[in-house]
Write a protein that holds these residues in place. Structure first.
Motif, PDB file in Angstrom:
ATOM      1  N   GLY A   1       0.804  -1.212   0.000  1.00 53.98           N
ATOM      2  CA  GLY A   1       0.000   0.000   0.000  1.00 53.98           C
ATOM      3  C   GLY A   1       0.834   1.258   0.000  1.00 53.98           C
ATOM      4  O   GLY A   1       2.067   1.215   0.064  1.00 53.98           O
ATOM      5  N   ILE A   2       0.158   2.377  -0.083  1.00 52.60           N
ATOM      6  CA  ILE A   2       0.785   3.693  -0.022  1.00 52.60           C
ATOM      7  C   ILE A   2       0.064   4.501   1.043  1.00 52.60           C
ATOM      8  O   ILE A   2      -1.175   4.466   1.135  1.00 52.60           O
ATOM      9  N   LEU A   3       0.807   5.225   1.849  1.00 51.32           N
ATOM     10  CA  LEU A   3       0.226   6.034   2.908  1.00 51.32           C
ATOM     11  C   LEU A   3       0.604   7.491   2.721  1.00 51.32           C
ATOM     12  O   LEU A   3       1.785   7.825   2.569  1.00 51.32           O
ATOM     13  N   LEU A   4      -0.410   8.363   2.715  1.00 51.94           N
ATOM     14  CA  LEU A   4      -0.200   9.798   2.790  1.00 51.94           C
ATOM     15  C   LEU A   4      -0.620  10.259   4.181  1.00 51.94           C
ATOM     16  O   LEU A   4      -1.751  10.003   4.615  1.00 51.94           O
TER      17      LEU A   4
ATOM     18  N   TYR B   1      -3.834   4.106   0.760  1.00 53.47           N
ATOM     19  CA  TYR B   1      -4.235   3.525  -0.529  1.00 53.47           C
ATOM     20  C   TYR B   1      -4.082   2.010  -0.443  1.00 53.47           C
ATOM     21  O   TYR B   1      -3.004   1.497  -0.144  1.00 53.47           O
ATOM     22  N   ASP B   2      -5.167   1.286  -0.757  1.00 55.56           N
ATOM     23  CA  ASP B   2      -5.194  -0.156  -0.526  1.00 55.56           C
ATOM     24  C   ASP B   2      -5.992  -0.831  -1.645  1.00 55.56           C
ATOM     25  O   ASP B   2      -7.169  -0.522  -1.848  1.00 55.56           O
ATOM     26  N   ALA B   3      -5.354  -1.736  -2.357  1.00 55.91           N
ATOM     27  CA  ALA B   3      -6.038  -2.474  -3.428  1.00 55.91           C
ATOM     28  C   ALA B   3      -6.381  -3.901  -3.013  1.00 55.91           C
ATOM     29  O   ALA B   3      -6.741  -4.715  -3.871  1.00 55.91           O
ATOM     30  N   GLY B   4      -6.302  -4.184  -1.717  1.00 52.13           N
ATOM     31  CA  GLY B   4      -6.497  -5.549  -1.259  1.00 52.13           C
ATOM     32  C   GLY B   4      -7.879  -5.864  -0.707  1.00 52.13           C
ATOM     33  O   GLY B   4      -8.094  -6.963  -0.199  1.00 52.13           O
ATOM     34  N   HIS B   5      -8.829  -4.918  -0.799  1.00 54.02           N
ATOM     35  CA  HIS B   5     -10.158  -5.154  -0.232  1.00 54.02           C
ATOM     36  C   HIS B   5     -11.277  -4.912  -1.241  1.00 54.02           C
ATOM     37  O   HIS B   5     -12.391  -4.517  -0.871  1.00 54.02           O
ATOM     38  N   ASN B   6     -10.996  -5.186  -2.502  1.00 54.57           N
ATOM     39  CA  ASN B   6     -12.024  -4.982  -3.519  1.00 54.57           C
ATOM     40  C   ASN B   6     -13.205  -5.932  -3.347  1.00 54.57           C
ATOM     41  O   ASN B   6     -14.350  -5.581  -3.654  1.00 54.57           O
TER      42      ASN B   6
ATOM     43  N   LEU C   1       3.715  -2.046   8.907  1.00 56.83           N
ATOM     44  CA  LEU C   1       4.106  -1.262   7.733  1.00 56.83           C
ATOM     45  C   LEU C   1       4.574   0.152   8.037  1.00 56.83           C
ATOM     46  O   LEU C   1       5.516   0.649   7.415  1.00 56.83           O
ATOM     47  N   TRP C   2       3.895   0.832   8.962  1.00 55.59           N
ATOM     48  CA  TRP C   2       4.050   2.283   9.043  1.00 55.59           C
ATOM     49  C   TRP C   2       4.730   2.727  10.339  1.00 55.59           C
ATOM     50  O   TRP C   2       4.443   2.193  11.405  1.00 55.59           O
TER      51      TRP C   2
END
Length: 381
Positions: free
Chosen positions: A201-204, A227-232, A270-271
């Motif tokens: 993911g990407i974090l702002l 930003y997360d593409a793992g919960h579609n 991750l963060w």
């Protein structure tokens, strides 16, 4: 039930200069407010139809917004010397603070009337006027109808009937907002926007003023967008995405407990702090919003006396950081076109000038964001 006809032609009380035509704006979010102000400034009598909708209470923020831009559209300095409501990081503004600033400018203008709790179900036009039909059987008629009703625009269906829907970009953004007191004193408070990237993911993350606009230590807030593409699959299960169309965000009540636990575990792994602490605080309070990202590359912006601005016209990924400035330019450009139509130029012809001016740039903006979206969604697949 009888349909009532309302003509937006009566000059507002207190107006001094000559009325220069009428406009109905569908939607009173940022693009709609800016368009209303820009039109009223040239003497147009504006009626704004605002569907009842709660303002976001998440950490939503706007990139690329500065005080000069807000002064340009509102015509006023910030009441607190341009410090309240502004982020500690000058490149980011709180969505709520920007909305409040624009709404204050609208409320102060006697040429603008906002009709709250007025949902539009369809729009139409003839050679002499355009109109909006509401769900409570009213008809608002004016020289031009402008759709500023967001990525699920009703007006877009009449401007671009062959391409009415924005499409799902393949990922969502988790959003949250944490007060500074919730962070341990040992955690540094950020001074600028952080962009963190991982394989997952990407974090702002961005510093924001407190609810009252204060930037004093201890009163500030931290906003974050993950930003997360793992919960579609979750988005489709909850009806947030149907087919390839975004329907709604995930409210906290829509997010399963297992997903909250998963996000907490991932955040720890991750963060770094202070973002990790801010995310965990939001998860503990179940104060997280999941927003599926839509995108729309327009082929047209006008049809006769109907026109689109803002997210109704073009929907880029937030990663472009260009949505607000594009909406501001839309507002100014369409006001210039309507002003031209108040002279000798037919409205439809003047609006085509707006489309010629704005369409190439906004198409390019959305397409550049799509390159990121496709890469990000593909990497997570």
């Amino acid at each position: 039930m009888t349909t009532s006809l309302i003509s937006a032609t009566t000059p507002a009380a207190g107006g001094e200069s000559k009325n220069q035509g009428t406009a109905v704006i569908v939607g009173a979010s940022l693009a709609g407010l800016m368009t209303g102000v820009a039109l009223a400034r040239i003497g147009v009598q504006v009626t704004m139809l605002e569907r009842s909708r709660a303002l976001p209470r998440s950490g939503a923020a706007l990139g690329g917004v500065n005080e000069q831009m807000l002064q340009r559209i509102t015509g006023t300095d910030h009441p607190d010397n341009a410090t309240a409501g502004r982020s500690v990081a000058a490149s980011v503004q709180s969505w709520m603070a920007v909305h409040a600033r624009l709404r204050a400018a609208v409320d102060a203008d006697p040429r603008i009337e906002i009709r709250p709790r007025t949902a539009v179900r369809a729009v139409g036009q003839d050679v002499d006027a355009a109109w909006a039909f509401t769900t409570d059987h009213q008809t608002f008629r004016a020289d031009v109808v402008i759709g500023a009703d967001g990525h699920r625009s009703v007006v877009r269906g009449s401007v671009a009937p062959g391409k009415p829907d924005a499409t799902f970009a393949g990922y969502l953004i988790w959003l949250g907002l944490t007060g500074e007191p919730a962070l341990r004193p040992t955690r540094r408070f950020p001074r600028n926007v952080d962009i963190l990237d991982s394989d997952d993911g990407i974090l702002l993350g961005y510093p924001l003023p407190g609810p009252g606009g204060s930037t004093a230590p201890g009163s500030r807030q931290i906003g974050w967008a993950w930003y997360d593409a793992g919960h579609n699959d979750l988005l489709r299960e909850k009806g947030s995405v149907v087919g390839n169309v975004v329907r709604h965000s995930l409210a906290p009540a829509d997010i399963p407990e297992a997903t909250f636990h998963e996000l907490a575990d991932r955040a720890r792994a991750l963060w770094p702090d202070p973002w990790r602490g801010a995310i965990l605080d939001c998860i503990d309070r179940r104060a997280v919003l999941g927003t599926p990202i839509a995108e729309y590359v327009p082929d047209r912006l006008v049809n006769g006396r109907l026109a689109l601005v803002g997210d109704a016209a073009h929907v880029p990924t937030p990663m472009t950081g260009s949505g607000f400035s594009a909406s501001l330019h839309d507002a100014e450009s369409i006001a210039a076109a309507v002003g031209e139509a108040m002279g000798a130029t037919p409205m439809a012809q003047a609006l085509r000038g707006y489309e010629r001016e704005r369409l190439p740039g906004v198409r390019s903006m959305v397409e550049s964001g799509q390159q990121f979206s496709r890469s990000f969604a593909r990497a997570a697949a």
